[in-house]
Design an enzyme around this catalytic site. Sequence first.
Site, mmCIF file in Angstrom:
data_model
loop_
_atom_site.group_PDB
_atom_site.id
_atom_site.type_symbol
_atom_site.label_atom_id
_atom_site.label_comp_id
_atom_site.label_asym_id
_atom_site.label_seq_id
_atom_site.Cartn_x
_atom_site.Cartn_y
_atom_site.Cartn_z
ATOM 1 N N SER A 1 44.802 62.147 35.068
ATOM 2 C CA SER A 1 44.008 62.812 34.164
ATOM 3 C C SER A 1 44.535 64.162 33.658
ATOM 4 O O SER A 1 44.463 64.660 32.820
ATOM 5 C CB SER A 1 42.711 63.096 35.156
ATOM 6 O OG SER A 1 42.773 64.046 35.823
ATOM 7 N N ASN A 2 45.319 64.654 34.806
ATOM 8 C CA ASN A 2 46.156 65.983 34.298
ATOM 9 C C ASN A 2 47.164 65.670 33.367
ATOM 10 O O ASN A 2 47.441 66.334 32.470
ATOM 11 C CB ASN A 2 46.685 66.706 35.460
ATOM 12 C CG ASN A 2 45.666 67.345 36.416
ATOM 13 O OD1 ASN A 2 45.520 68.477 35.913
ATOM 14 N ND2 ASN A 2 45.358 67.004 37.675
ATOM 15 N N MET B 1 52.974 61.523 44.153
ATOM 16 C CA MET B 1 52.502 61.806 45.770
ATOM 17 C C MET B 1 53.924 61.430 46.405
ATOM 18 O O MET B 1 53.589 61.359 47.491
ATOM 19 C CB MET B 1 51.678 60.469 46.003
ATOM 20 C CG MET B 1 50.529 60.575 45.308
ATOM 21 S SD MET B 1 49.337 62.376 45.702
ATOM 22 C CE MET B 1 48.896 62.102 47.218
ATOM 23 N N LEU C 1 59.834 65.322 46.635
ATOM 24 C CA LEU C 1 61.330 65.284 45.764
ATOM 25 C C LEU C 1 62.338 65.552 46.699
ATOM 26 O O LEU C 1 62.313 66.584 47.707
ATOM 27 C CB LEU C 1 60.946 66.403 44.653
ATOM 28 C CG LEU C 1 60.013 65.702 43.571
ATOM 29 C CD1 LEU C 1 60.075 66.829 42.621
ATOM 30 C CD2 LEU C 1 60.508 64.703 42.802
ATOM 31 N N ASN D 1 53.905 71.929 39.714
ATOM 32 C CA ASN D 1 52.923 71.116 40.283
ATOM 33 C C ASN D 1 51.647 71.611 40.117
ATOM 34 O O ASN D 1 51.515 73.049 40.181
ATOM 35 C CB ASN D 1 53.466 70.758 41.645
ATOM 36 C CG ASN D 1 52.557 69.803 42.399
ATOM 37 O OD1 ASN D 1 52.046 69.002 41.719
ATOM 38 N ND2 ASN D 1 52.048 70.354 43.748
ATOM 39 N N HIS E 1 47.848 71.688 42.326
ATOM 40 C CA HIS E 1 47.412 71.538 43.572
ATOM 41 C C HIS E 1 45.780 71.750 43.657
ATOM 42 O O HIS E 1 45.631 73.063 43.268
ATOM 43 C CB HIS E 1 48.159 72.137 44.471
ATOM 44 C CG HIS E 1 47.728 72.153 46.096
ATOM 45 N ND1 HIS E 1 48.298 70.980 46.498
ATOM 46 C CD2 HIS E 1 47.060 72.766 46.895
ATOM 47 C CE1 HIS E 1 47.827 70.748 48.000
ATOM 48 N NE2 HIS E 1 47.227 71.916 48.034
ATOM 49 N N GLU F 1 61.681 73.628 47.662
ATOM 50 C CA GLU F 1 62.011 72.684 48.670
ATOM 51 C C GLU F 1 60.711 72.558 49.890
ATOM 52 O O GLU F 1 60.860 71.684 50.625
ATOM 53 C CB GLU F 1 63.309 73.029 49.572
ATOM 54 C CG GLU F 1 64.495 72.579 48.365
ATOM 55 C CD GLU F 1 65.786 72.955 49.122
ATOM 56 O OE1 GLU F 1 65.956 73.005 50.412
ATOM 57 O OE2 GLU F 1 66.878 73.098 48.107
ATOM 58 N N ASP G 1 54.200 72.406 48.693
ATOM 59 C CA ASP G 1 53.211 73.293 48.088
ATOM 60 C C ASP G 1 53.443 74.772 48.472
ATOM 61 O O ASP G 1 52.310 75.439 48.577
ATOM 62 C CB ASP G 1 51.811 72.889 48.568
ATOM 63 C CG ASP G 1 51.525 71.396 48.436
ATOM 64 O OD1 ASP G 1 51.841 70.863 47.449
ATOM 65 O OD2 ASP G 1 50.798 70.807 49.306
ATOM 66 N N GLU H 1 41.220 72.148 36.951
ATOM 67 C CA GLU H 1 42.989 72.094 36.766
ATOM 68 C C GLU H 1 43.524 71.476 35.308
ATOM 69 O O GLU H 1 44.469 72.030 35.043
ATOM 70 C CB GLU H 1 43.117 70.561 37.591
ATOM 71 C CG GLU H 1 43.034 70.896 39.091
ATOM 72 C CD GLU H 1 43.379 69.594 39.996
ATOM 73 O OE1 GLU H 1 44.215 68.949 39.780
ATOM 74 O OE2 GLU H 1 42.497 69.386 40.755
#
Length: 195
Positions: free
Chosen positions: A12-13, A89, A92, A106, A108, A141, A144, A173
């Site tokens: 959806s984002n 999900m 990286l 990102n 969150h 790295e 979040d 969001e």
Amino acid sequence: MKIGILISGRGSNMVALVDAVKRGEVPDSEVAVVISDKPTAAGLEKARKCDVETLVIERRGRSREEHDAEMIAELRKRDVELVCLAGYMRLLSKDFIHAFPDKIINIHPSLLPAFPGLNVQQQAIDAGVKTSGCTVHFVNEDLDAGPIILQREVEVKDNDTAETLADRILEQEHGAYVEAVRRIVSEARVASDSM
Ligand code: GRF
């Protein structure tokens, strides 16, 4: 600016970003590709309906580095400069993060640094906080933990379940992600105009 969006699920984002770019709300930009690591991600069909190129790049028993190397190659082929994670999900690799310095973001569903990780709406309810929300941040790295671009607050109601809170956060969001991308694209334009 060419944008690549990584998804693993609902998307959806991703749709919010694609729609905003198409409506001209993020000037001088284009969503070049949507990549999913899951062939069953519902977002893939949504991206196709929006006429955006989609790719499925599965892990298939490869190392994180090998998997990410294929994604880097596909993103570079399309001159992608900004990578937006939208419900992607997988963690990286360092290689991926270094391939797009300060250009991976990102979203969150909590007010970071509170409640990183998974099941964060339940974490917020369990902690008894009265306000939660969402955060758009740069990806580094650490999980979040990259620099915060913007946040939007959402009230946590006494009768909230993880699902009802997640739904209200998700509404915020979509706008927050579009606003963050708009800022990054316009800052990049100002920087390139002054060169
Ligand atoms: C969103 O809550 C986002 O904040 C989190 O994963 C969820 C993805 O939802 N990272 P969607 O796939 O964008 O609908």
